[in-house]
Design an enzyme around this catalytic site. Structure first.
Site, mmCIF file in Angstrom:
data_model
loop_
_atom_site.group_PDB
_atom_site.id
_atom_site.type_symbol
_atom_site.label_atom_id
_atom_site.label_comp_id
_atom_site.label_asym_id
_atom_site.label_seq_id
_atom_site.Cartn_x
_atom_site.Cartn_y
_atom_site.Cartn_z
ATOM 1 N N LYS A 264 7.819 34.503 26.187
ATOM 2 C CA LYS A 264 6.989 35.264 25.264
ATOM 3 C C LYS A 264 6.918 34.514 23.931
ATOM 4 C CE LYS A 264 6.110 40.107 24.218
ATOM 5 N NZ LYS A 264 6.622 41.489 24.240
ATOM 6 N N GLU B 197 8.283 57.142 29.994
ATOM 7 C CA GLU B 197 8.267 58.265 29.075
ATOM 8 C C GLU B 197 8.651 59.581 29.753
ATOM 9 O OE1 GLU B 197 5.764 54.986 27.509
ATOM 10 O OE2 GLU B 197 5.826 56.052 29.438
ATOM 11 N N ARG C 148 1.847 60.802 28.138
ATOM 12 C CA ARG C 148 2.200 60.447 29.505
ATOM 13 C C ARG C 148 3.312 61.337 30.063
ATOM 14 N NH1 ARG C 148 1.254 54.815 30.579
ATOM 15 N NH2 ARG C 148 3.408 54.421 31.175
#
Length: 603
Positions: free
Chosen positions: A279, A364, A392
């Site tokens: 990343k 979540e 969500r």
């Protein structure tokens, strides 16, 4: 002419010679940095996916084959190389191209991709439709290692070999979500990547494999690789789901990536291609600190320093400090997050109370049910989560927290926020979603001190509480108090109920109305449910959320100002407010016209 100059569509990537691809990768990274240094964006993940993107475009036809990205903030290179190179400087700007995969922008974008956990299930749907329609297109889901642990992706993995004949899963493994990855799956991938004996033999085989030009020889190499996995690693996790596993592949070795994808394309069954990337690849500041560079505002490209320094403590910082203070007094207080420790202001809490800090990853729903279990066992959990991601988990909030009236507190960050990330990330719906739930209390602090008081109330009261607050610098209590009331005294013709962070805007509306001869009062509102005492009619509500299902609707306001019942686009907050009539000038003009029939005056 540079390699990137010769790429105007996806097909042009295939036409480049292999020796030109490193130049193309470097130029794509430079284009990303040039644009995001001005616009901000999700930079680190896109920098890490450049070679993978080139490999996908050289292996598949994105206008025929369906390539779905999970999450779509990895797709800047994809946008640049699929016909949006010239539009890329408009990234995340008003009426510009979006920061995520968007079918409305390009035929190369198969599916909208703002939230994690979507791509694999949707890819199975594409593949199942293909099988029934007699098509031959490839269906590819590019899934990050962090988002693969999301419940939906694991559910989709469970049915991948049953619902469709073939789906190709590209696992982009960069060991990161927004914060560092957690859990057993992350450790499993780490063992796979770092297996010393396996990788020594595999590296030798790869050196030979790169020299193989013929398809059948390349296939034979990957069969040998599969046997090596069985010998050194045992049965692969993915093989248990009926998917062939290829990898791990160096995600920055263009030849290795393209070879692995080609083998996956030629295989007749579902395949997982495990690609290991870095990343922030190619930009030293982002490689050193990928958490900070996950999503950034404009910055100085040479130094990596932000273009603008933040002023004042943020709402997230105020929340984190208040929660730490409460945790020092009450050993039952604990914090739960879904891969958002840093973004929600919980870093200090995690350091000070590591045994009371819980990160469940990008899950979540699990975060809420886990917190409900903590609460049922006597703890006082606080679930810190962005508004856009809280939606969500509405089922778990209703079923697990509200029905049992458990003392779970939801600290809803970025509530009411719109901006450059666009429709997939706006936090507009939490009030409308939570207000109907039985036993739910909803607080909307007006300043940092009020946020601390709301947390104290929630943890003392018991039952489910939601505390919603926006992004940016928190207001000071003195400023909020100074804004309340009617300028000049007297009876107001209209009262402006300013919900949460809308006090400063309401004060400006009152000032504009006074210039047009309309007396107005400002009343700060720090509680949505149960509703506070209401003023005499007429009154207007200013709320940073969806008008449909919002506070104004609940209390029968004469005038309701907020975000309309439509898809709100991307761009600077001020520009979006003007477009949708939610800026102070538009609100004042509408009220003046309604109350006095007066035209808005210039100047």
């Amino acid at each position: 002419m540079s390699a990137l100059d010769r790429v105007s569509c996806a097909a042009d990537v295939k036409a480049l010679a292999p020796g030109e691809l490193p130049e193309l990768a470097a130029e794509v990274r430079a284009a990303m940095l040039e644009t995001t240094s001005r616009t901000g964006g999700h930079l680190a993940s896109s920098l890490g996916a450049v070679e993978l993107t080139i490999g996908l475009l050289r292996t598949f036809d994105p206008e025929k084959d369906r390539v779905l990205w999970d999450v779509g903030h990895q797709t800047y290179a994809w946008k640049i190389l699929t016909g949006r190179k010239d539009a890329f400087p408009t990234l995340r700007q008003l009426d510009g191209i979006t920061g995520f995969q968007n079918p409305g922008e390009s035929a190369c974008d198969a599916f909208i991709s703002g939230h994690a956990g979507v791509a694999l299930a949707a890819a199975e749907g594409f593949a199942a439709a293909r099988d029934r329609n007699g098509g031959d297109e490839n269906v590819v889901a590019v899934v990050g290692d962090a988002s693969l642990t999301n419940g939906m992706n694991l559910e989709a993995l469970n049915t991948c070999a049953q619902l469709a004949k073939k789906v190709i899963v590209v696992l982009n493994d960069n060991e990161m979500s927004i914060s560092r990855n957690v859990g057993s799956f992350a450790r499993l991938l780490g063992r796979t990547i770092s297996g010393v004996r396996y990788n020594r033999v595999k590296a030798a085989a790869e050196r030979a494999g790169h020299k193989l030009k013929l398809t059948f020889l390349r296939g034979a190499y990957h069969k040998i690789e599969s046997r090596l996995k069985s010998l050194w690693l045992g049965n692969s996790f993915f093989e248990q789901y009926g998917l062939r596993y290829i990898g791990p592949v160096d995600g920055h070795d263009l030849k290795a990536v393209e070879n692995a994808l080609q083998v996956a394309k030629e295989d007749k069954r579902g395949v997982v291609v495990h690609v290991v990337t870095v990343k922030g690849k190619g930009y030293a500041p982002a490689e050193r600190n990928p958490v900070r560079w996950h999503g950034v505002g404009p910055f100085d490209r040479a130094t990596g320093e932000p273009a603008a320094k933040s002023s004042g403590a943020s709402w997230s910082d105020a929340f984190g400090a208040a929660l730490c203070a409460l945790a020092r007094r009450d050993p039952r207080v604990c914090a739960v997050t879904a891969a958002m420790k840093d973004g929600t202001g919980l870093s200090a809490f995690a350091r000070e109370f590591p045994d009371r800090f819980f990160d469940v990853g990008i899950c979540e729903g699990q975060a809420v049910s886990f917190a409900a279990g903590l609460a049922a066992a006597g703890m006082r959990p606080v679930v810190a989560i962005y508004s856009t991601f809280l939606q969500r988990a509405v089922d778990q909030i209703q079923h697990d927290a509200c029905l049992q009236h458990l003392p779970v507190t939801f600290a809803i960050d970025r509530a009411g926020c719109v901006g450059a990330d666009g429709a997939t990330h706006h936090g507009l719906y939490d009030v409308a979603l939570l207000r109907p739930l039985p036993g739910m209390t909803i607080r909307t602090p007006t300043d940092a001190a009020d946020l601390a008081a709301a947390l104290d109330e929630a943890l003392a009261a018991g039952g489910p509480w939601a505390i919603r607050y926006p992004r940016g610098a928190a207001a000071a209590a003195a400023d909020v108090a100074a804004a309340a009331g009617t300028v000049g005294g007297g009876e107001p013709e209209v009262t402006l109920l300013a919900v949460g962070d809308q006090v400063a805007k309401a004060s400006r509306v009152r000032e504009l109305l006074a210039g047009w001869g309309v007396a107005a009062a400002v009343t700060p509102v720090n509680r949505v449910k149960p509703a506070p005492a209401l003023p005499p009619h007429p009154f207007a509500v200013l709320e940073n959320g969806a008008v449909a299902g919002g506070f104004g609707e609940a209390v029968g306001a004469d005038f309701r100002f907020g975000w309309p019942d439509c898809v709100v686009g991307q761009g600077p907050v001020e520009a979006l407010e003007r477009r949708h009539g939610f800026d102070a000038e538009s609100i004042a003009a509408a009220l003046a016209a309604a109350l006095r029939g007066k035209e808005r005056k210039n100047g």
